[in-house]
Design an enzyme around this catalytic site. Structure first.
Site, PDB file in Angstrom:
ATOM      1  N   ASP A  35     -10.377  -3.391  -5.127  1.00 25.10           N
ATOM      2  CA  ASP A  35      -9.577  -2.389  -4.422  1.00 25.10           C
ATOM      3  C   ASP A  35      -9.650  -1.092  -5.217  1.00 25.10           C
ATOM      4  O   ASP A  35      -9.417  -1.106  -6.433  1.00 25.10           O
ATOM      5  CB  ASP A  35      -8.126  -2.879  -4.315  1.00 25.10           C
ATOM      6  N   HIS A  71      -8.111  -4.795  -0.718  1.00 24.88           N
ATOM      7  CA  HIS A  71      -6.934  -4.151  -0.159  1.00 24.88           C
ATOM      8  C   HIS A  71      -6.590  -4.783   1.192  1.00 24.88           C
ATOM      9  O   HIS A  71      -7.479  -5.086   1.992  1.00 24.88           O
ATOM     10  CB  HIS A  71      -7.244  -2.657   0.031  1.00 24.88           C
ATOM     11  N   SER A 107       0.826  -1.204   0.000  1.00 23.33           N
ATOM     12  CA  SER A 107       0.000   0.000   0.000  1.00 23.33           C
ATOM     13  C   SER A 107       0.864   1.260   0.000  1.00 23.33           C
ATOM     14  O   SER A 107       1.685   1.437  -0.900  1.00 23.33           O
ATOM     15  CB  SER A 107      -0.971  -0.043   1.189  1.00 23.33           C
TER      16      SER A 107
END
Length: 296
Positions: free
Chosen positions: A235, A265, A148
């Protein structure tokens, strides 16, 4: 594809609450750290040590003497998570792949916005190149792994200093501050509104257009090292992750784009509950082994 049942179970455990509240950031950080520290069943690792990398706090996970080593940069919107929240996963990753990891405890927004977190990752990478042998790990060929916002920091590092890493693994990376996120892709794991909020507190205003922040907008990506970009189907960041893989390929970079179907995610660091994570971890290890062997 619909949500994988394990992904559905994950988001059902989460409570969507919109963007974080700045007034409770410290409390939220402490709660996440406390929950992580309460986790049992941590994988035993031959050597774990907290170190100082030229002023940046790092943690070394060495599964065996003379292991190859990768830089690990955690996610959390540039604002949350730390060495403790990712400790159990880093142990799992090191044990499952045989790769040592140097996890970076970079300074976090909003107290320390761009470029401070990226500066710390750059410092840690340079330190590992120079001091790996002192800690019985092999950093001669050095990859990075990030999830991320941590993947964004790695991507930013290789735009800023392409020779800093020899390979990068980007797990569901945010790559463009100005990307219009699709609300239909929102889940309790991440929403577009949350992502916009995180971006603005990491790189406010025009800083979000910096090439080492919005890496997808970098004019010339040809010097970026070989890359694996992993996206999750459900996501909000998936489209810009795929676009970054495409841009790297168009620039002549050796790149693999891999989409995990049915996933959301944050699945990567959930190996105890996510089959996709358990399958992907050894794949990443094998890919790193293969590329390292080519350069020895």
């Amino acid at each position: 594809m619909t949500l994988h049942p394990q992904a559905r179970a994950l988001i059902e455990q989460l409570h969507p609450s919109g963007p974080p509240d700045l007034s409770t950031v410290d409390v939220d950080r402490a709660a996440a750290r406390g929950a992580a520290l309460a986790q049992a069943d941590r994988v035993p690792i031959e050597h774990v040590a907290d170190l100082d990398a030229d002023g940046v706090r790092v943690r070394l996970y060495r599964p065996r003497p003379a292991a190859p080593v990768a830089l690990y940069v955690h996610g959390g919107g540039w604002m949350f998570h730390d060495l403790e929240t990712h400790d159990a996963f880093c142990r799992y990753l090191a044990d499952a792949t045989g790769w040592a990891l140097l996890a970076v405890d970079f300074r976090r927004a909003p107290e320390h916005p761009y470029p401070a977190p990226l500066d710390d990752v750059q410092t840690a990478a340079r330190w590992l190149r120079s001091h790996g042998a002192e800690h019985d790990v092999d950093a001669a060929w050095l990859p990075g792994i990030g999830d991320s916002s941590g993947a964004n920091l790695l991507a930013g590092l290789t735009v800023r200093e392409p020779s800093a890493l020899d390979f990068q693994v980007l797990m569901y990376p945010p790559t463009d501050r100005r990307w219009r996120l699709d609300p239909a892709a929102d889940t309790a794991a991440l929403t577009g509104a949350e992502m916009d909020w995180f971006w603005e507190h990491y790189a406010p205003g025009s800083l979000g257009d910096s090439p080492d922040v919005s890496v997808l907008r970098t004019p010339d990506l040809s010097q970026v090292p070989p890359t694996l970009v992993v996206t999750a189907e459900h996501d909000p960041l998936a489209a810009q992750g795929r676009a970054y893989a495409t841009a790297l390929a168009e620039a002549g970079v050796e790149v693999v784009g891999f989409e995990t179907m049915g996933q959301v995610h944050s699945f990567w660091r959930q190996p105890l509950t996510m089959d996709a994570s358990r399958a992907l971890v050894p794949m990443v290890g094998a890919l790193l082994d293969s590329h390292r062997a080519r350069h020895r």
